[in-house]
Write a protein that holds these residues in place. Structure first.
Motif, PDB file in Angstrom:
ATOM      1  N   LEU A 153       0.819  -1.203   0.000  1.00  0.00           N
ATOM      2  CA  LEU A 153       0.000   0.000   0.000  1.00  0.00           C
ATOM      3  C   LEU A 153       0.860   1.263   0.000  1.00  0.00           C
ATOM      4  N   TYR A 154       2.029   1.211   0.680  1.00  0.00           N
ATOM      5  CA  TYR A 154       2.888   2.395   0.737  1.00  0.00           C
ATOM      6  C   TYR A 154       3.437   2.746  -0.657  1.00  0.00           C
ATOM      7  N   ALA A 155       3.814   1.727  -1.430  1.00  0.00           N
ATOM      8  CA  ALA A 155       4.302   1.977  -2.789  1.00  0.00           C
ATOM      9  C   ALA A 155       3.177   2.532  -3.669  1.00  0.00           C
ATOM     10  N   MET A 156       1.963   1.989  -3.478  1.00  0.00           N
ATOM     11  CA  MET A 156       0.824   2.496  -4.236  1.00  0.00           C
ATOM     12  C   MET A 156       0.548   3.955  -3.890  1.00  0.00           C
ATOM     13  N   ASN A 157       0.627   4.273  -2.608  1.00  0.00           N
ATOM     14  CA  ASN A 157       0.391   5.658  -2.184  1.00  0.00           C
ATOM     15  C   ASN A 157       1.434   6.611  -2.787  1.00  0.00           C
ATOM     16  N   ALA A 158       2.682   6.136  -2.862  1.00  0.00           N
ATOM     17  CA  ALA A 158       3.731   6.978  -3.442  1.00  0.00           C
ATOM     18  C   ALA A 158       3.466   7.221  -4.935  1.00  0.00           C
ATOM     19  N   GLU A 159       3.050   6.177  -5.645  1.00  0.00           N
ATOM     20  CA  GLU A 159       2.710   6.323  -7.064  1.00  0.00           C
ATOM     21  C   GLU A 159       1.532   7.287  -7.242  1.00  0.00           C
ATOM     22  N   LEU A 160       0.557   7.159  -6.349  1.00  0.00           N
ATOM     23  CA  LEU A 160      -0.624   8.008  -6.425  1.00  0.00           C
ATOM     24  C   LEU A 160      -0.276   9.468  -6.137  1.00  0.00           C
ATOM     25  N   GLU A 161       0.574   9.686  -5.160  1.00  0.00           N
ATOM     26  CA  GLU A 161       1.027  11.052  -4.845  1.00  0.00           C
ATOM     27  C   GLU A 161       1.737  11.673  -6.053  1.00  0.00           C
ATOM     28  N   ASN A 162       2.600  10.879  -6.683  1.00  0.00           N
ATOM     29  CA  ASN A 162       3.340  11.360  -7.853  1.00  0.00           C
ATOM     30  C   ASN A 162       2.393  11.690  -9.009  1.00  0.00           C
ATOM     31  N   PHE A 163       1.392  10.824  -9.215  1.00  0.00           N
ATOM     32  CA  PHE A 163       0.394  11.041 -10.265  1.00  0.00           C
ATOM     33  C   PHE A 163      -0.373  12.337 -10.013  1.00  0.00           C
ATOM     34  N   CYS A 164      -0.826  12.533  -8.769  1.00  0.00           N
ATOM     35  CA  CYS A 164      -1.587  13.743  -8.425  1.00  0.00           C
ATOM     36  C   CYS A 164      -0.744  14.999  -8.593  1.00  0.00           C
ATOM     37  N   GLU A 165       0.533  14.892  -8.252  1.00  0.00           N
ATOM     38  CA  GLU A 165       1.425  16.048  -8.379  1.00  0.00           C
ATOM     39  C   GLU A 165       1.593  16.432  -9.849  1.00  0.00           C
ATOM     40  N   LYS A 166       1.715  15.432 -10.737  1.00  0.00           N
ATOM     41  CA  LYS A 166       1.868  15.715 -12.165  1.00  0.00           C
ATOM     42  C   LYS A 166       0.620  16.380 -12.732  1.00  0.00           C
ATOM     43  N   GLN A 167      -0.540  16.010 -12.201  1.00  0.00           N
ATOM     44  CA  GLN A 167      -1.791  16.599 -12.696  1.00  0.00           C
ATOM     45  C   GLN A 167      -2.147  17.893 -11.959  1.00  0.00           C
ATOM     46  N   ILE A 168      -1.291  18.288 -11.008  1.00  0.00           N
ATOM     47  CA  ILE A 168      -1.479  19.514 -10.211  1.00  0.00           C
ATOM     48  C   ILE A 168      -2.844  19.491  -9.525  1.00  0.00           C
ATOM     49  N   LEU A 169      -3.166  18.380  -8.894  1.00  0.00           N
ATOM     50  CA  LEU A 169      -4.432  18.259  -8.172  1.00  0.00           C
ATOM     51  C   LEU A 169      -4.292  18.867  -6.775  1.00  0.00           C
ATOM     52  N   PRO A 170      -5.375  19.460  -6.240  1.00  0.00           N
ATOM     53  CA  PRO A 170      -5.320  20.075  -4.910  1.00  0.00           C
ATOM     54  C   PRO A 170      -4.958  19.061  -3.829  1.00  0.00           C
TER      55      PRO A 170
END
Length: 362
Positions: free
Chosen positions: A253-270
């Motif tokens: 789950l921690y690796a998934m969360n890191a991938e998700l954080e990176n994805f959100c950052e690229k899309q400039i999500l709040p």
């Protein structure tokens, strides 16, 4: 005016165009859209024989371009091309760039050619720049001169290869305005473009190309409002996605969360949206964890830049929708999910359950 049948083009082991067939009527304006590297520009270059096709046929008013007996230079005068990099003669003024073709190729006398060139420069709003050299012009002005040079040959068909891609955003509108005017006047045009709003406004037909084929085509309304195919919809709505296939209860789950954080950052999500996504993914996996390892879970997060919306899609094989309240070990997980989402839809097809969850904005 143009009939393309089973056209193909390869570069070594790479097939760029696969079995392309297309008919273009007089006066049609066809926009060709799609991801980079899918053969859009190659298709135009094959039409003008700047690239030699490996198979198929191209006919312009019944004349086969690939027949060795055909007068290709004469056909090119009827079907001109505007490139993304302008390709103006740097040592000639704008006026001279327009007159060189009619004088040398069509036998027009210089005085008549200059008169016609000035009229065309007026048409594109650059008459006052007639005696300027290309390095004295802005990018938008250079492209308008390139279009004017094309018009000076009195073509029946114009091919535009991403005419605004090399321009500063502030200069794009002046070039598109010229192309819009040509469309209103009935010029037959094929336009490779990444300007979606422009393609929607100016086109009589839109082609979506992907992986070297015409993946979908239709009216602008159909392609931009109700595309039939998934790839077309993803491109039109500028959808970015992140997917996982989970096959074991010991998923990271921690690796998934890191991938998700990176994805959100690229899309400039709040930040709040990121937190909601992380919580939602965790709760969904907790509720569906009992399926593992006997039934893998596929989870996809899709963000539409155009709609500014986020969807989560969870799929698994089985007989049960695990979000049914009576099947839950407790109601807390479902309560959290319902608080975070705007809509939940469940559909079963061929023994596959598909949960589509729309996240609340903000």
């Amino acid at each position: 005016m143009i009939r393309i049948t089973h056209l193909s083009k390869t570069y070594g082991p790479v097939t760029v165009l696969k079995d392309i067939s297309l008919q273009v009527a007089k006066g049609e304006v066809i926009s060709i859209i799609g991801p980079s590297g899918t053969g859009k520009s190659t298709l135009l270059r094959c039409l003008n024989l700047l690239e030699q096709p490996d198979g198929g046929s191209i006919r312009v008013d019944g004349v086969d371009l690939l027949d060795k007996k055909s007068d290709v230079p004469k056909i090119r005068q009827r079907m001109n091309m505007v490139f993304q990099s302008f390709n103006l003669f740097a040592h000639l003024t704008a006026l001279e760039n327009l007159t060189i073709g009619p004088v040398r190729l069509q036998g027009l006398d210089r005085h008549t050619a200059e008169q016609q060139a000035m009229e065309i420069l007026k048409l594109v709003g650059l008459a006052e720049k007639a005696h300027h050299f290309p390095d004295q012009l802005s990018g938008g002005q250079k492209q308008r001169v390139a279009i004017a040079r094309c018009l000076a040959m009195r073509p029946e068909i114009i091919l535009f290869d991403e005419p605004t891609s090399a321009l500063d955003p502030t200069m794009v509108s002046e070039v598109l305005a010229v192309i819009r005017r040509l469309a209103r006047e009935g010029m037959t045009m094929l336009i490779v473009t990444h300007e979606m709003d422009f393609a929607r406004d100016v086109s009589s037909r839109v082609l979506y190309m992907d992986e070297g084929v015409i993946y979908e085509q239709g009216t602008p309304q159909q392609i931009f409002e109700n595309p039939c195919k998934e790839k077309t919809s993803a491109f039109i709505n500028r959808i970015r996605s992140l997917s996982w296939r989970i096959e074991s209860p010991a998923y990271d789950l921690y690796a998934m969360n890191a991938e998700l954080e990176n994805f959100c950052e690229k899309q400039i999500l709040p930040r709040q949206t990121r937190q909601h996504l992380l919580l939602l993914v965790e709760e969904l996996l907790l509720l569906h964890g009992p399926l593992l390892p006997s039934t893998p879970i596929d989870l996809t997060i899709a963000y539409s830049e155009k709609k500014e919306s986020i969807e989560l899609v969870l799929e698994h094989r089985g007989e049960t929708n695990l979000l049914q309240q009576e099947l839950l070990p407790d109601e807390l997980g479902l309560t959290i999910i319902q608080h975070l989402v705007q809509d939940i839809q469940c559909r079963r097809t061929d023994d596959v359950y598909r949960l589509t969850i729309s996240l609340k904005s903000g």
